[in-house]
Design a protein around this motif. Structure first.
Motif, mmCIF file in Angstrom:
data_model
loop_
_atom_site.group_PDB
_atom_site.id
_atom_site.type_symbol
_atom_site.label_atom_id
_atom_site.label_comp_id
_atom_site.label_asym_id
_atom_site.label_seq_id
_atom_site.Cartn_x
_atom_site.Cartn_y
_atom_site.Cartn_z
ATOM 1 N N CYS A 72 13.652 -4.620 15.005
ATOM 2 C CA CYS A 72 12.226 -4.613 14.665
ATOM 3 C C CYS A 72 11.997 -4.129 13.238
ATOM 4 O O CYS A 72 11.210 -4.718 12.466
ATOM 5 C CB CYS A 72 11.468 -3.724 15.649
ATOM 6 S SG CYS A 72 11.549 -4.261 17.373
ATOM 7 N N TYR A 73 12.671 -3.054 12.891
ATOM 8 C CA TYR A 73 12.563 -2.421 11.571
ATOM 9 C C TYR A 73 12.901 -3.409 10.460
ATOM 10 O O TYR A 73 12.161 -3.555 9.474
ATOM 11 C CB TYR A 73 13.531 -1.245 11.589
ATOM 12 C CG TYR A 73 13.591 -0.343 10.395
ATOM 13 C CD1 TYR A 73 12.545 0.501 10.091
ATOM 14 C CD2 TYR A 73 14.743 -0.286 9.605
ATOM 15 C CE1 TYR A 73 12.620 1.372 9.017
ATOM 16 C CE2 TYR A 73 14.832 0.579 8.538
ATOM 17 C CZ TYR A 73 13.772 1.409 8.236
ATOM 18 O OH TYR A 73 13.850 2.260 7.181
ATOM 19 N N SER A 75 12.997 -6.726 10.799
ATOM 20 C CA SER A 75 12.154 -7.918 10.871
ATOM 21 C C SER A 75 10.804 -7.726 10.193
ATOM 22 O O SER A 75 10.147 -8.703 9.826
ATOM 23 C CB SER A 75 11.934 -8.314 12.336
ATOM 24 O OG SER A 75 13.156 -8.669 12.951
ATOM 25 N N VAL A 76 10.379 -6.486 10.038
ATOM 26 C CA VAL A 76 9.103 -6.218 9.377
ATOM 27 C C VAL A 76 9.190 -6.501 7.882
ATOM 28 O O VAL A 76 8.213 -6.957 7.269
ATOM 29 C CB VAL A 76 8.674 -4.753 9.618
ATOM 30 C CG1 VAL A 76 7.469 -4.388 8.759
ATOM 31 C CG2 VAL A 76 8.337 -4.538 11.078
ATOM 32 N N THR A 77 10.352 -6.252 7.275
ATOM 33 C CA THR A 77 10.466 -6.297 5.817
ATOM 34 C C THR A 77 11.307 -7.452 5.275
ATOM 35 O O THR A 77 10.959 -8.043 4.258
ATOM 36 C CB THR A 77 11.066 -4.984 5.297
ATOM 37 O OG1 THR A 77 12.345 -4.774 5.910
ATOM 38 C CG2 THR A 77 10.159 -3.811 5.626
ATOM 39 N N GLN A 100 1.880 -4.292 7.925
ATOM 40 C CA GLN A 100 3.287 -4.113 7.582
ATOM 41 C C GLN A 100 3.620 -2.644 7.380
ATOM 42 O O GLN A 100 4.654 -2.160 7.864
ATOM 43 C CB GLN A 100 3.620 -4.901 6.315
ATOM 44 C CG GLN A 100 5.102 -4.898 5.969
ATOM 45 C CD GLN A 100 5.394 -5.692 4.716
ATOM 46 O OE1 GLN A 100 4.987 -5.315 3.622
ATOM 47 N NE2 GLN A 100 6.108 -6.802 4.881
ATOM 48 N N LEU A 103 3.686 -0.916 10.912
ATOM 49 C CA LEU A 103 4.850 -1.274 11.725
ATOM 50 C C LEU A 103 6.126 -0.690 11.139
ATOM 51 O O LEU A 103 7.003 -0.201 11.868
ATOM 52 C CB LEU A 103 4.965 -2.794 11.837
ATOM 53 C CG LEU A 103 3.884 -3.480 12.671
ATOM 54 C CD1 LEU A 103 4.000 -4.997 12.562
ATOM 55 C CD2 LEU A 103 3.970 -3.047 14.132
ATOM 56 N N PHE A 104 6.253 -0.744 9.818
ATOM 57 C CA PHE A 104 7.431 -0.181 9.169
ATOM 58 C C PHE A 104 7.540 1.315 9.445
ATOM 59 O O PHE A 104 8.610 1.829 9.779
ATOM 60 C CB PHE A 104 7.354 -0.442 7.666
ATOM 61 C CG PHE A 104 8.413 0.260 6.867
ATOM 62 C CD1 PHE A 104 9.712 -0.206 6.869
ATOM 63 C CD2 PHE A 104 8.112 1.396 6.119
ATOM 64 C CE1 PHE A 104 10.702 0.448 6.139
ATOM 65 C CE2 PHE A 104 9.093 2.046 5.397
ATOM 66 C CZ PHE A 104 10.388 1.564 5.408
ATOM 67 N N THR A 279 16.170 -0.528 4.346
ATOM 68 C CA THR A 279 15.445 -1.495 5.178
ATOM 69 C C THR A 279 16.291 -2.691 5.576
ATOM 70 O O THR A 279 15.981 -3.353 6.573
ATOM 71 C CB THR A 279 14.200 -2.021 4.446
ATOM 72 O OG1 THR A 279 14.602 -2.657 3.215
ATOM 73 C CG2 THR A 279 13.226 -0.902 4.147
#
Length: 311
Positions: A72-73, A75-77, A100, A103-104, A279
């Motif tokens: 998830c981490y 996929s956000v960035t 963003q 979520l990050f 990231t």
């Protein structure tokens, strides 16, 4: 009475790496490879833990949640970074930047808490082995993980509200790969003392608090290891903690560099390299760290591959 939010910015322009357009396509392929490897590695770790009964232990239960958070981490960035590289810059609406950022922070905070819980698990396993089964029960594990998710949610809400009640005006270009705190602070104007104080307090209570749990746990572990009479026993016990220590050092080392230092006069190139590392690279490395140094995971992977060959 002053308004809470005087922002004049309706969108942000991500311009990282645009000064070198010839790097765009090669870096895009590099980030794509890293992202796919991250998805494959962490998904594979979750599948192995679910399928192999020998990995149905508290440590691997926490590791499966850490792998999910890394997916998830990242996929956000990372997809956003690839878009910036491919299009030589990208416009991000104010709402998307807020989402963003939230979520990050949410997934990153949960990562911190899970790493602290894993350190506590190692402490109980090494220092209280006879009580391990009674302390690290399924009910306790579920409570710990639920607490990490709730704390991550609260951390993300506080940090996001504090960051986006700042006043942004003038230049809206972010020389970065996503909406993170250091570049956003550079766009602020007007009084922002209260918001920045809240953000600093957040950083002090989340990152150092988790680090205190980790450091204290490992101090007790080191004392327990030194009491083991045989060198082989000491090495075997330490090896069970080596993977977690490596992951902790990489993750918290980069976070400390980014958030627990003076933000004035930061070098953008250095910041971008560090942000890419924590990231993009760390979520990819975690499955390797926990598999290459872990006998149980290697055996589980070998059994899984043997099953695949039989079909």
């Amino acid at each position: 009475m002053a308004k809470v939010n005087l922002t004049l910015v309706t969108e942000f322009l991500l311009i990282a790496f645009t000064e070198h357009p010839e790097w765009g396509l090669p870096l895009f392929h590099l980030f794509l490879f890293i992202y796919l490897f991250t998805l494959l590695g962490n998904s594979g770790m979750i599948v192995l833990i679910r399928m192999d009964r020998r990995l149905h232990t508290p440590m691997y239960f926490l590791l499966s949640h850490l792998s999910f958070m890394d997916i998830c981490y990242s996929s956000v960035t990372v997809p956003q970074t690839m878009a910036v590289l491919l299009e030589h810059g990208a416009a991000l609406s104010y709402a998307r930047c807020v989402a963003q950022f939230f979520l990050f922070t949410f997934f990153g905070s949960i990562d911190c808490y899970l790493l602290a819980l894993m350190a506590y698990d190692r402490y109980v396993a090494v220092c209280q082995p006879l009580l391990y089964v009674t302390i690290m029960t399924q009910k306790a594990l579920l409570s710990f993980v639920a607490g990490a998710y709730i704390a991550g949610l609260l951390s993300a809400l506080v940090r996001t509200i504090s960051a986006f009640t700042l006043s942004f005006c003038g230049n809206n270009e972010i020389d970065f790969i996503f909406c993170d705190l250091p570049p956003l602070l550079k766009l602020t104007c007007g009084e922002s003392y209260i918001q920045e104080l809240v953000i600093i307090v957040f950083a002090i209570f989340v990152i150092p608090a988790c680090m205190v749990v980790i450091v204290v746990s490992y101090l007790f572990i080191i004392v327990a290891i030194l009491r083991i009479p045989s060198a082989g026993g000491r090495a075997k016990t330490f090896s069970t903690c080596a993977s977690h220590l490596t992951a902790v050092s990489l993750f918290f080392g980069t976070l400390i560099f980014m958030y627990l230092r003076d933000n004035s006069g930061q070098a953008s190139e250095k910041d971008r390299v560090v942000s890419v590392f924590y990231t993009t690279v760390i979520p990819m490395l975690n499955p390797l760290i926990y598999s290459l140094r872990n006998k149980e995971v290697k055996e589980a992977l070998k059994n899984f591959l043997n099953r695949v060959k039989t079909f």
